[in-house]
Structures are given as structure tokens and as C-alpha cells.
Enzyme design. Structure first.
Site, mmCIF file in Angstrom:
data_model
loop_
_atom_site.group_PDB
_atom_site.id
_atom_site.type_symbol
_atom_site.label_atom_id
_atom_site.label_comp_id
_atom_site.label_asym_id
_atom_site.label_seq_id
_atom_site.Cartn_x
_atom_site.Cartn_y
_atom_site.Cartn_z
ATOM 1 N N GLU A 48 51.442 108.118 -46.662
ATOM 2 C CA GLU A 48 52.453 108.794 -47.477
ATOM 3 C C GLU A 48 53.863 108.324 -47.131
ATOM 4 O O GLU A 48 54.687 108.115 -48.025
ATOM 5 C CB GLU A 48 52.390 110.322 -47.274
ATOM 6 C CG GLU A 48 51.068 110.946 -47.632
ATOM 7 C CD GLU A 48 50.150 111.129 -46.432
ATOM 8 O OE1 GLU A 48 49.458 112.158 -46.379
ATOM 9 O OE2 GLU A 48 50.109 110.240 -45.563
ATOM 10 N N CYS A 76 50.092 115.895 -43.757
ATOM 11 C CA CYS A 76 50.473 116.630 -42.549
ATOM 12 C C CYS A 76 51.889 117.195 -42.749
ATOM 13 O O CYS A 76 52.535 116.942 -43.769
ATOM 14 C CB CYS A 76 50.425 115.706 -41.335
ATOM 15 S SG CYS A 76 51.725 114.434 -41.325
#
Length: 143
Positions: A48, A76
Site C-alpha cells: 500500500e 495495517c
């Protein structure tokens, strides 16, 4: 999600945890990336984070307004923060991450009072495929 899965498979072939991500705007693919934490010796080199960096460079903007992020594993807390700061419009993810996820599990970052931007979230897309890839990867590590 198919392109994100390709990136996850490529990450696994490099010995990385198999997570892949794609940023698109409408039908246009802006960037794609897979985990590279081990390769770069960088704990922030999650798929990401890398795809957000690449998309910002491609669009010459620190904001990715109107863009969608598709990722094979629930982000996360670090990645959820980056998603918020980048102003991603929609987040699509495959597998939930009960231990490290921060969207529907853990801290639920986007529900936090300190979260400035909340993307629309869609989960469970090709979840069984992503889970199978992760399970196989970790089984191979244990051998």
C-alpha cells in the site's frame, strides 16, 4: 483485484509476504506494487505504501482524490493512516487480517476520532483466493 493478486504472487516469489496493491482512477490504472520490506530492508515498504508513493508521483500530487486502492490484505495502521492522508476515495480489500489489520480489525483506524478522511471500504473481494495465497506462503516458510 486480479492485478493486485498478480502483485501478491510476485511478492511471494521474492520471498515477501504476498500482498499486492493497485491504485486506479476510473478505469485508468495509475500504479501497482507488491510488498518489498525484505528486499528494501524497509519496514514501511508495504504494498500500500509503495503504490501510494508511485501514484502520487504519477499524478504529481500528494492527494489521490478520486482514486481507489485495491489490496489483497486488510491494511495495517500505518497503511490506513497513509490511505487517509492521501485522501483515497474507496478502499477494496480481499482478506481480513485479525492480527495486523486496522480497518475492520484492531484499531479500526477509519472509525477513530482523529481520522481526518474516511474512504468507502469494501472487503471480502476474492477473500478465499487471498487467504489461500497467504496460507500457502506461510506453510512453505514453516517447512
Amino acid at each position: 483485484m486480479d492485478i493486485a493478486m498478480e502483485e501478491a504472487i510476485a511478492a511471494a516469489s521474492r520471498g515477501e509476504i504476498p500482498v499486492g496493491a493497485v491504485i486506479s482512477k476510473g478505469k485508468r490504472l495509475i500504479a501497482r506494487a507488491g510488498n518489498r520490506t525484505r528486499e528494501f530492508n524497509d519496514p514501511t515498504a508495504h504494498a500500500e505504501m509503495l503504490v501510494i508513493r508511485d501514484a502520487c508521483l504519477a499524478l504529481e500530487s500528494e492527494r489521490l482524490t478520486g482514486c481507489d486502492l485495491t489490496v489483497t490484505l486488510e491494511p495495517c495502521a500505518m497503511c490506513a493512516g497513509a490511505i487517509s492522508f492521501a485522501r483515497i476515495e474507496r478502499l477494496y480489500f480481499a482478506a481480513a487480517d485479525e492480527k495486523g489489520g486496522a480497518v475492520e480489525n484492531g484499531t479500526r483506524f477509519f472509525s477513530s476520532a482523529t481520522c481526518h478522511h474516511r474512504p468507502e471500504v469494501y472487503s471480502g473481494i476474492q477473500e478465499s483466493r487471498a487467504n489461500a495465497l497467504l496460507t500457502e506462503f506461510f506453510q512453505q516458510l514453516r517447512k
